[in-house]
Design an enzyme around this catalytic site. Structure first.
Site, short mmCIF file in Angstrom:
data_model
loop_
_atom_site.label_atom_id
_atom_site.label_comp_id
_atom_site.label_asym_id
_atom_site.label_seq_id
_atom_site.Cartn_x
_atom_site.Cartn_y
_atom_site.Cartn_z
N TYR A 125 -1.76 -1.03 10.45
CA TYR A 125 -1.83 -1.19 9.00
C TYR A 125 -0.54 -0.71 8.33
CZ TYR A 125 -3.89 -1.06 4.31
OH TYR A 125 -4.16 -1.28 2.98
N SER B 86 0.87 -1.19 0.00
CA SER B 86 0.00 0.00 0.00
C SER B 86 0.90 1.22 0.00
CB SER B 86 -0.86 0.00 1.27
OG SER B 86 -1.53 1.23 1.44
N1 LIG Z 1 -8.90 -0.31 -0.66
C1 LIG Z 1 -7.80 0.44 -0.63
O1 LIG Z 1 -7.87 1.67 -0.70
C2 LIG Z 1 -6.44 -0.20 -0.55
C3 LIG Z 1 -5.31 0.61 -0.72
C4 LIG Z 1 -4.05 0.03 -0.64
C5 LIG Z 1 -3.92 -1.33 -0.40
N2 LIG Z 1 -5.04 -2.07 -0.22
C6 LIG Z 1 -4.86 -3.49 0.04
O2 LIG Z 1 -5.45 -4.20 -1.02
C7 LIG Z 1 -5.86 -5.50 -0.55
C8 LIG Z 1 -7.32 -5.70 -0.93
O3 LIG Z 1 -8.08 -4.66 -0.34
P1 LIG Z 1 -9.60 -4.36 -0.73
O4 LIG Z 1 -9.78 -2.91 -0.81
O5 LIG Z 1 -10.02 -5.21 -1.88
O6 LIG Z 1 -10.30 -4.84 0.63
P2 LIG Z 1 -11.54 -5.81 0.86
O7 LIG Z 1 -11.83 -5.76 2.31
O8 LIG Z 1 -12.62 -5.49 -0.12
O9 LIG Z 1 -10.93 -7.22 0.44
C9 LIG Z 1 -10.05 -7.93 1.27
C10 LIG Z 1 -10.43 -9.39 1.19
O10 LIG Z 1 -9.54 -10.13 2.02
C11 LIG Z 1 -10.28 -11.13 2.68
N3 LIG Z 1 -9.62 -11.52 3.92
C12 LIG Z 1 -9.43 -10.76 5.03
N4 LIG Z 1 -8.85 -11.49 5.98
C13 LIG Z 1 -8.66 -12.73 5.46
C14 LIG Z 1 -8.10 -13.94 5.97
N5 LIG Z 1 -7.61 -14.02 7.23
N6 LIG Z 1 -8.08 -15.02 5.17
C15 LIG Z 1 -8.58 -14.96 3.92
N7 LIG Z 1 -9.11 -13.86 3.38
C16 LIG Z 1 -9.15 -12.75 4.15
C17 LIG Z 1 -11.62 -10.47 2.97
O11 LIG Z 1 -12.63 -11.45 3.22
C18 LIG Z 1 -11.85 -9.64 1.73
O12 LIG Z 1 -12.61 -10.32 0.74
C19 LIG Z 1 -5.60 -5.50 0.96
O13 LIG Z 1 -4.36 -6.13 1.21
C20 LIG Z 1 -5.52 -4.02 1.28
O14 LIG Z 1 -4.77 -3.79 2.46
C21 LIG Z 1 -6.29 -1.56 -0.31
#
Ligand SMILES: NC(=O)c1ccc[n+]([C@@H]2O[C@H](COP(=O)([O-])OP(=O)(O)OC[C@H]3O[C@@H](n4cnc5c(N)ncnc54)[C@H](O)[C@@H]3O)[C@@H](O)[C@H]2O)c1
Length: 256
Positions: A156, A143
């Site tokens: 985070y 991120s």
């Molecule tokens: N949304 C943002 O702005 C953003 C920005 C930078 C990085 N990210 C990163 O991108 C990735 C995806 O984020 P997103 O926005 O799609 O979030 P999201 O919450 O929509 O998706 C995350 C998914 O991970 C799954 N998950 C969580 N814990 C888990 C576990 N212990 N075992 C298996 N699955 C698990 C959840 O069920 C969910 O479907 C994450 O690593 C997040 O930190 C997101």
């Protein structure tokens, strides 16, 4: 659309989430078979509806922090799809939003467990499959929070800095064996996760959203599609000499 991933198998964790779903769709559009992993109890209907007709899809439910479950999904991917060419090691959680003096230790440890130990376990069990093939591309999700400090986000941001560290270790180990390991560093993306973080930052989540967007030089949040495009590039042979790197997709936020 060029099908540069035709014949390849992509394993995606956190697949049912915002970024996972859109990335699965793009990798499938480019020809990959999809092995989708998410937490037990996942409702796959929205995910399945997002995929192009005719996508070769296998789903698996596993907690990425549980080593036996990780081993089981990797075994299932090999059994059902034969190989793993692309591993989008993407599952993650945001954790609490609190200043450090109020940040709960259990919340801190939970974020590290999912975002760091989960990424580690995925690497531990997928890399040997790729080593046996002599090829493969891993993309870990870090991120912009892995590059800067965000107030209230101790767990985070710490976890996402660690993802860059383990990406570098894995790349140095994997490169001589024909395998690439990189990470992507998205800025704020329009998603459930950012809504949750914005709600923790301000009772007026819309005000927090607009303040965050205003701090991005591009003056907007990104879209999941913009992350997916970068992942698809790193997954492809066009990125054959990209290894051990981190790649921002953040509207220049980390450049400020
Ligand atoms: N949304 C943002 O702005 C953003 C920005 C930078 C990085 N990210 C990163 O991108 C990735 C995806 O984020 P997103 O926005 O799609 O979030 P999201 O919450 O929509 O998706 C995350 C998914 O991970 C799954 N998950 C969580 N814990 C888990 C576990 N212990 N075992 C298996 N699955 C698990 C959840 O069920 C969910 O479907 C994450 O690593 C997040 O930190 C997101």
């Amino acid at each position: 659309m060029t099908r540069v991933l035709e014949g390849k198998v992509a394993v995606i964790t956190g697949a049912a989430g915002a970024i996972g779903t859109v990335t699965a769709r793009l990798l499938a559009e480019r020809g990959a078979a999809v092995f989708a992993v998410d937490i037990p109890g996942t409702d796959w209907s929205r995910f399945k509806a997002a995929l192009p007709d005719g996508t070769r899809l296998v789903t698996a439910e596993a907690d990425v922090t549980d080593e036996a479950s990780v081993k089981a999904y990797v075994d299932k991917a090999r059994t059902e799809l034969g190989r793993i060419d692309v591993f989008f090691n993407n599952a993650g959680i945001e954790g609490p939003v609190q200043p450090i003096e109020n940040y709960p230790l259990d919340g801190f440890m939970k974020v590290l467990n999912v975002n760091v130990a989960g990424v580690f376990l995925g690497l531990k069990h997928v890399l040997p499959v790729m080593y046996a093939q002599g090829s493969g591309s891993v993309i870990n999700t870090s991120s912009v929070a892995g590059l800067i400090g965000s107030p209230g986000m101790a767990g985070y941001n710490t976890s996402k800095h660690a993802v860059i560290g383990i990406t570098r270790v894995a790349a140095v180990e994997a490169a001589p064996r024909g395998v690439r390991v990189n990470c992507v560093n998205p800025g704020p993306i329009e998603s459930r996760m950012m809504q949750s973080i914005n709600s923790g930052q301000d009772a007026d989540a819309k005000a927090a959203h607009d303040a965050t967007a205003g701090a991005v030089p591009a003056k907007r949040y990104g879209k999941p599609e913009e992350v997916a495009g970068l992942v698809a590039f790193l997954a492809s042979d066009d990125a054959a000499y990209c290894n051990g790197g981190f790649y921002t997709v953040d509207g220049a936020l980390s450049a400020t």
